[in-house]
Design a protein around this motif. Structure first.
Motif, PDB file in Angstrom:
ATOM      1  N   VAL A  42     -21.386  33.475 -23.850  1.00 49.43           N
ATOM      2  CA  VAL A  42     -21.121  34.770 -23.452  1.00 49.43           C
ATOM      3  C   VAL A  42     -21.467  35.795 -24.632  1.00 49.43           C
ATOM      4  O   VAL A  42     -21.187  35.066 -25.649  1.00 49.43           O
ATOM      5  CB  VAL A  42     -19.800  35.343 -22.892  1.00 49.43           C
ATOM      6  N   PRO A  43     -21.857  36.943 -24.474  1.00 44.10           N
ATOM      7  CA  PRO A  43     -21.868  37.946 -25.455  1.00 44.10           C
ATOM      8  C   PRO A  43     -20.696  37.810 -26.453  1.00 44.10           C
ATOM      9  O   PRO A  43     -19.502  37.739 -25.816  1.00 44.10           O
ATOM     10  CB  PRO A  43     -22.275  38.979 -24.915  1.00 44.10           C
ATOM     11  N   ASP A  44     -20.910  37.699 -27.626  1.00 47.48           N
ATOM     12  CA  ASP A  44     -19.722  37.603 -28.613  1.00 47.48           C
ATOM     13  C   ASP A  44     -20.324  38.141 -30.035  1.00 47.48           C
ATOM     14  O   ASP A  44     -20.422  37.545 -30.925  1.00 47.48           O
ATOM     15  CB  ASP A  44     -19.530  36.125 -28.769  1.00 47.48           C
ATOM     16  N   HIS A  45     -19.990  39.500 -30.161  1.00 50.74           N
ATOM     17  CA  HIS A  45     -20.293  40.093 -31.231  1.00 50.74           C
ATOM     18  C   HIS A  45     -19.433  39.594 -32.434  1.00 50.74           C
ATOM     19  O   HIS A  45     -18.179  39.688 -32.277  1.00 50.74           O
ATOM     20  CB  HIS A  45     -20.101  41.713 -31.025  1.00 50.74           C
ATOM     21  N   THR A 105      -8.830  40.064 -32.433  1.00 46.98           N
ATOM     22  CA  THR A 105      -8.612  40.134 -33.835  1.00 46.98           C
ATOM     23  C   THR A 105      -8.574  41.618 -34.142  1.00 46.98           C
ATOM     24  O   THR A 105      -9.769  42.217 -34.316  1.00 46.98           O
ATOM     25  CB  THR A 105      -9.424  39.360 -34.682  1.00 46.98           C
ATOM     26  N   PRO A 106      -7.695  42.281 -34.561  1.00 40.12           N
ATOM     27  CA  PRO A 106      -7.681  43.571 -34.662  1.00 40.12           C
ATOM     28  C   PRO A 106      -7.897  44.106 -36.109  1.00 40.12           C
ATOM     29  O   PRO A 106      -8.186  43.085 -36.900  1.00 40.12           O
ATOM     30  CB  PRO A 106      -6.151  44.214 -34.646  1.00 40.12           C
ATOM     31  N   GLU A 112     -12.337  46.289 -30.679  1.00 39.87           N
ATOM     32  CA  GLU A 112     -11.402  45.464 -29.760  1.00 39.87           C
ATOM     33  C   GLU A 112     -11.788  45.494 -28.318  1.00 39.87           C
ATOM     34  O   GLU A 112     -11.753  44.549 -27.679  1.00 39.87           O
ATOM     35  CB  GLU A 112      -9.946  46.023 -29.727  1.00 39.87           C
ATOM     36  N   TRP A 113     -12.335  46.436 -27.955  1.00 39.54           N
ATOM     37  CA  TRP A 113     -12.712  46.583 -26.448  1.00 39.54           C
ATOM     38  C   TRP A 113     -13.836  45.647 -26.282  1.00 39.54           C
ATOM     39  O   TRP A 113     -14.204  44.940 -25.261  1.00 39.54           O
ATOM     40  CB  TRP A 113     -13.468  48.028 -26.397  1.00 39.54           C
ATOM     41  N   GLU A 114     -14.895  45.442 -27.177  1.00 43.03           N
ATOM     42  CA  GLU A 114     -16.009  44.491 -27.063  1.00 43.03           C
ATOM     43  C   GLU A 114     -15.168  43.037 -26.835  1.00 43.03           C
ATOM     44  O   GLU A 114     -15.858  42.369 -26.271  1.00 43.03           O
ATOM     45  CB  GLU A 114     -17.025  44.519 -28.294  1.00 43.03           C
ATOM     46  N   GLN A 115     -14.200  42.618 -27.704  1.00 39.89           N
ATOM     47  CA  GLN A 115     -13.755  41.372 -27.682  1.00 39.89           C
ATOM     48  C   GLN A 115     -12.866  41.308 -26.315  1.00 39.89           C
ATOM     49  O   GLN A 115     -13.161  40.104 -26.023  1.00 39.89           O
ATOM     50  CB  GLN A 115     -12.534  41.585 -28.731  1.00 39.89           C
ATOM     51  N   VAL A 116     -12.445  42.293 -25.822  1.00 42.44           N
ATOM     52  CA  VAL A 116     -11.688  42.073 -24.496  1.00 42.44           C
ATOM     53  C   VAL A 116     -12.933  41.970 -23.374  1.00 42.44           C
ATOM     54  O   VAL A 116     -12.705  40.993 -22.579  1.00 42.44           O
ATOM     55  CB  VAL A 116     -10.889  43.264 -24.168  1.00 42.44           C
ATOM     56  N   LEU A 117     -13.984  42.617 -23.468  1.00 45.58           N
ATOM     57  CA  LEU A 117     -15.008  42.525 -22.474  1.00 45.58           C
ATOM     58  C   LEU A 117     -15.483  41.178 -22.466  1.00 45.58           C
ATOM     59  O   LEU A 117     -16.102  40.459 -21.597  1.00 45.58           O
ATOM     60  CB  LEU A 117     -16.169  43.534 -22.678  1.00 45.58           C
ATOM     61  N   LEU A 154       3.060  29.975 -22.079  1.00 38.05           N
ATOM     62  CA  LEU A 154       1.579  29.670 -22.594  1.00 38.05           C
ATOM     63  C   LEU A 154       1.369  29.817 -23.979  1.00 38.05           C
ATOM     64  O   LEU A 154       0.348  29.200 -24.209  1.00 38.05           O
ATOM     65  CB  LEU A 154       0.588  30.876 -21.755  1.00 38.05           C
ATOM     66  N   GLY A 155       2.199  30.077 -24.544  1.00 35.42           N
ATOM     67  CA  GLY A 155       2.116  30.143 -26.243  1.00 35.42           C
ATOM     68  C   GLY A 155       1.306  31.086 -26.585  1.00 35.42           C
ATOM     69  O   GLY A 155       0.470  30.958 -27.612  1.00 35.42           O
ATOM     70  N   LEU A 156       1.168  32.332 -25.717  1.00 32.65           N
ATOM     71  CA  LEU A 156       0.381  33.507 -26.480  1.00 32.65           C
ATOM     72  C   LEU A 156       0.785  33.893 -27.606  1.00 32.65           C
ATOM     73  O   LEU A 156       1.931  34.254 -27.935  1.00 32.65           O
ATOM     74  CB  LEU A 156       0.269  34.529 -25.083  1.00 32.65           C
ATOM     75  N   GLY A 157       0.012  34.318 -28.457  1.00 37.88           N
ATOM     76  CA  GLY A 157       0.246  34.980 -29.652  1.00 37.88           C
ATOM     77  C   GLY A 157       0.188  36.405 -29.602  1.00 37.88           C
ATOM     78  O   GLY A 157      -0.084  36.888 -28.353  1.00 37.88           O
ATOM     79  N   GLU A 158       0.418  37.078 -30.620  1.00 38.50           N
ATOM     80  CA  GLU A 158       0.992  38.574 -30.761  1.00 38.50           C
ATOM     81  C   GLU A 158      -0.562  39.155 -30.090  1.00 38.50           C
ATOM     82  O   GLU A 158      -0.405  40.492 -29.456  1.00 38.50           O
ATOM     83  CB  GLU A 158       1.039  39.018 -32.018  1.00 38.50           C
ATOM     84  N   ASN A 159      -1.439  39.175 -30.349  1.00 32.22           N
ATOM     85  CA  ASN A 159      -2.669  39.669 -29.993  1.00 32.22           C
ATOM     86  C   ASN A 159      -3.557  39.038 -28.912  1.00 32.22           C
ATOM     87  O   ASN A 159      -4.759  39.086 -28.641  1.00 32.22           O
ATOM     88  CB  ASN A 159      -3.915  39.846 -31.107  1.00 32.22           C
ATOM     89  N   GLU A 160      -2.678  38.398 -27.905  1.00 25.46           N
ATOM     90  CA  GLU A 160      -3.304  37.486 -26.921  1.00 25.46           C
ATOM     91  C   GLU A 160      -2.723  38.054 -25.410  1.00 25.46           C
ATOM     92  O   GLU A 160      -1.712  38.316 -25.485  1.00 25.46           O
ATOM     93  CB  GLU A 160      -3.225  36.085 -27.072  1.00 25.46           C
ATOM     94  N   ARG A 161      -3.652  37.885 -24.464  1.00 21.36           N
ATOM     95  CA  ARG A 161      -3.249  38.028 -23.439  1.00 21.36           C
ATOM     96  C   ARG A 161      -4.013  37.392 -22.082  1.00 21.36           C
ATOM     97  O   ARG A 161      -5.141  36.973 -22.672  1.00 21.36           O
ATOM     98  CB  ARG A 161      -3.144  39.492 -22.919  1.00 21.36           C
ATOM     99  N   VAL A 162      -3.663  37.213 -20.715  1.00 17.21           N
ATOM    100  CA  VAL A 162      -4.238  36.367 -20.027  1.00 17.21           C
ATOM    101  C   VAL A 162      -5.416  37.392 -19.401  1.00 17.21           C
ATOM    102  O   VAL A 162      -5.185  38.592 -18.891  1.00 17.21           O
ATOM    103  CB  VAL A 162      -3.587  35.791 -18.782  1.00 17.21           C
TER     104      VAL A 162
END
Length: 195
Positions: A42-45, A105-106, A112-117, A154-162
């Motif tokens: 996928v697109p991954d800036h 990655t903040p 951040e919005w691009e990373q979520v998209l 699930l072992g989610l890190g601080e900046n992770e979400r489903v």
């Protein structure tokens, strides 16, 4: 220019299957690898790969269901036995479930919005790939995608979400078409303001 009418037709007719109606067989190891590889294209800036996968198959689905049921008991203490049984069997609805985890990655130049998209695009690519391989697929979140205790499980890190749970299996019922937006209602041409 090469043209793939088959791809166009797939994209114009792709429809999610319902997890509740999925049956065996699900994708084998090779098909699942294909779905995951296509998901990751996928697109991954910035080439961050701001997502990762957690796969649930076999008895792991039942074990995770037991956790879902236990957590749901705490979240909804008045839940009836039927609902708790549903929670326990939630991941048994499909032969394979893949959690797509968005990881941001903040503080870098990539918004951040691009990373979520990008994580959302992963989910969509997986749906299309599964459909192209002949499987049913559904992208769900539901309550457990947002529950902090499940996140820890699930072992989610601080900046992770489903970003979503992708349910994969064979379809047992025909899909019907649902209403789609009329393009004239959602498309406009930008025009500069008159001087």
């Amino acid at each position: 220019m090469p043209r793939s009418q088959e791809t166009i037709d797939l994209l114009l007719t792709r429809r999610s299957a319902k997890a509740l109606t999925m049956v065996e067989p699900g994708p084998d190891a090779a098909a699942l690898e294909t779905v995951l590889r296509i998901g990751a294209r996928v697109p991954d800036h910035g080439k961050l790969a701001p997502w990762r996968f957690i796969v649930f198959r076999g008895e792991a689905r039942r074990a995770f269901g037991a956790i879902l049921s236990a957590v749901y008991t705490r979240v909804q203490p008045n839940a009836g036995d039927d609902q708790l049984e549903f929670e326990a069997n939630r991941f048994l609805r499909a032969p394979v479930v893949v959690a797509v985890i968005s990881r941001v990655t903040p503080g870098i130049k990539i918004p951040e919005w691009e990373q979520v998209l990008s994580a959302g695009a992963v989910c969509q690519n997986m749906l299309v790939a599964a459909t192209a391989l002949g499987f049913g697929a559904q992208w769900l979140t539901e309550w457990y995608a947002f529950d902090p205790e499940i996140g820890r499980t699930l072992g989610l890190g601080e900046n992770e979400r489903v970003a979503g749970f992708i349910y994969l299996g064979s379809e047992s019922v025909a899909k019907d078409e649902r209403p789609r937006p009329v393009l004239a209602d959602i498309v406009s041409d930008w025009m500069p303001e008159a001087p």
